[in-house]
Motif scaffolding. Structure first.
Motif, PDB file in Angstrom:
ATOM      1  N   GLN A 247      -8.525 -19.818  -6.441  1.00  0.00           N
ATOM      2  CA  GLN A 247      -8.075 -20.720  -5.388  1.00  0.00           C
ATOM      3  C   GLN A 247      -8.261 -20.106  -4.003  1.00  0.00           C
ATOM      4  O   GLN A 247      -8.677 -20.788  -3.068  1.00  0.00           O
ATOM      5  N   ASP A 248      -7.953 -18.822  -3.875  1.00  0.00           N
ATOM      6  CA  ASP A 248      -8.044 -18.165  -2.568  1.00  0.00           C
ATOM      7  C   ASP A 248      -9.434 -17.551  -2.410  1.00  0.00           C
ATOM      8  O   ASP A 248      -9.650 -16.360  -2.614  1.00  0.00           O
ATOM      9  N   THR A 249     -10.387 -18.390  -2.035  1.00  0.00           N
ATOM     10  CA  THR A 249     -11.791 -17.980  -1.957  1.00  0.00           C
ATOM     11  C   THR A 249     -11.992 -16.841  -0.963  1.00  0.00           C
ATOM     12  O   THR A 249     -12.709 -15.873  -1.247  1.00  0.00           O
ATOM     13  N   LYS A 250     -11.369 -16.943   0.193  1.00  0.00           N
ATOM     14  CA  LYS A 250     -11.561 -15.911   1.217  1.00  0.00           C
ATOM     15  C   LYS A 250     -11.034 -14.564   0.749  1.00  0.00           C
ATOM     16  O   LYS A 250     -11.701 -13.532   0.904  1.00  0.00           O
ATOM     17  N   ALA A 251      -9.847 -14.538   0.167  1.00  0.00           N
ATOM     18  CA  ALA A 251      -9.290 -13.288  -0.322  1.00  0.00           C
ATOM     19  C   ALA A 251     -10.149 -12.701  -1.435  1.00  0.00           C
ATOM     20  O   ALA A 251     -10.277 -11.471  -1.561  1.00  0.00           O
ATOM     21  N   CYS A 252     -10.751 -13.560  -2.228  1.00  0.00           N
ATOM     22  CA  CYS A 252     -11.600 -13.093  -3.325  1.00  0.00           C
ATOM     23  C   CYS A 252     -12.811 -12.336  -2.810  1.00  0.00           C
ATOM     24  O   CYS A 252     -13.202 -11.313  -3.387  1.00  0.00           O
ATOM     25  N   GLN A 253     -13.402 -12.812  -1.731  1.00  0.00           N
ATOM     26  CA  GLN A 253     -14.593 -12.140  -1.205  1.00  0.00           C
ATOM     27  C   GLN A 253     -14.257 -10.728  -0.718  1.00  0.00           C
ATOM     28  O   GLN A 253     -15.103  -9.829  -0.746  1.00  0.00           O
ATOM     29  N   ALA A 254     -13.017 -10.522  -0.282  1.00  0.00           N
ATOM     30  CA  ALA A 254     -12.583  -9.187   0.128  1.00  0.00           C
ATOM     31  C   ALA A 254     -12.223  -8.324  -1.073  1.00  0.00           C
ATOM     32  O   ALA A 254     -12.382  -7.101  -1.039  1.00  0.00           O
TER      33      ALA A 254
END
Length: 347
Positions: A72-79
């Motif tokens: 769900q948290d796409t941005k956090a996943c990329q980090a």
């Protein structure tokens, strides 16, 4: 903008010539990794793509409070996820349990964003997500560059176009110079007085003032595992739209990411939803939609099965699609199959 009161936009490719050219560059990159020259997918096999998807889930699935096969948290996943660190590196032959060093370098570069020979990004970055191992992802990455992108770039958008009597889509895609393609897509001449790039892209996609001032509304959705138009590109567009409107465009335009969904449907996702009714209610009743409930189509679903849905999910799992940049987070109790047990929160 002066003719419609509401706009529903799905998986937009509003910079299509750039997306197509980047996809051609991707095909050229995969060709250098392919173990079977006649099959680009041998560069990044189904087993290898499932390996990466599983590694993404291992790092990112629980970021929303529930280990449920959705990021769900796409941005956090990329980090949180790093291809080089989080996927095993092959020490011998490729067997689906690892990626070679050459694969890691090339694939990571494509997810960062395909570039020209001088290092200029052609189109967009792509989010690592759970929907990479599907047939829908494979089709757009390994087949479409040869049969669709090649014809669009070579015969429709380039100035001048290639000779149609001798044109070969696969030969053009795999053997053409991407820098030259981009130059020709932006070129004009006495016959083609408007460039392909000009007639295929909006002149200013962040200036929707005419639409806003007349009270019209826009709802946009995009699958985070879309393999041809990047949800990163749409996220960046919406960020710019918000910045152009005092920091928020939510009073007339809202964006919803669909975790796991490929291009418009499919993928390990809740890919069935009605956004038309909320759009009508927003336009006609002033009821702004903070979230939209989406449903999966598991095996045996009465609405037709999506074979990408894991068998461990309820066949009709539901999730809220949240207004960007909010993400769906598990409340901590209740079934993870039910949207009612998730809330949309700031990331």
């Amino acid at each position: 903008a002066d003719q419609y009161d509401g706009f529903l936009v799905g998986d937009p490719g509003f910079r299509l010539p750039l997306a197509a050219t980047a996809n051609i560059k991707g095909a050229q990159t995969y060709a250098t990794l392919a173990t079977n020259p006649a099959d680009l997918s041998s560069a990044f096999t189904t087993a290898e793509r499932q390996l990466v998807s599983n590694a993404v889930l291992a790092k990112c699935d629980a970021l929303d409070g529930a280990t449920d096969g959705l990021v769900q948290d796409t941005k956090a996943c990329q980090a949180a996820f790093d291809l080089n660190r989080d996927v095993p590196t092959c020490t011998g032959a490729r067997d689906g349990t690892c990626l070679s060093s050459a694969q890691k370098s090339a694939i990571a570069g494509l997810f960062t964003g395909a570039t020209t020979s001088t290092g200029t990004k052609i189109y967009s970055s792509w989010p690592y997500d759970a929907g990479l191992a599907t047939g829908g992802w494979s089709f757009w990455k390994f087949t479409v560059p040869l049969i669709l992108d090649s014809g669009a770039v070579g015969l429709i958008w380039q100035t001048p176009p290639e000779d149609p009597t001798t044109f070969s889509g696969p030969a053009f895609a795999l053997g053409g110079n991407v820098d030259t393609m981009l130059a020709k897509v932006n070129a004009t001449n006495a016959t083609y007085t408007e460039s392909g790039m000009s007639f295929m892209t909006p002149p200013n996609p962040t200036n929707l003032s005419a639409l806003k001032l007349r009270g019209a509304k826009v709802m946009v959705y995009h699958g985070t595992s879309d393999p041809i138009f990047s949800s990163d590109d749409t996220s960046n567009w919406y960020d710019q739209l918000a910045a152009a409107n005092g920091g928020s465009a939510a009073n007339f335009a809202r964006f919803y990411r669909v975790p796991g969904m490929n291009h418009c449907s499919g993928g390990p996702s809740t890919d069935q939803f009605d956004m038309l009714t909320p759009l009508v209610n927003w336009v006609e009743k002033g009821a702004a939609p903070d979230s939209v409930v989406a449903t999966a189509r598991g095996a045996g679903n009465a609405g037709g099965a999506n074979t990408d849905v894991p068998t461990s999910w309820a066949v009709n799992r539901t999730r809220p699609l949240c207004t960007y940049p909010s993400v769906a987070r598990y409340k901590g109790s209740g079934s993870v199959e039910d949207a009612a047990n998730f809330s949309c929160v700031s990331p």
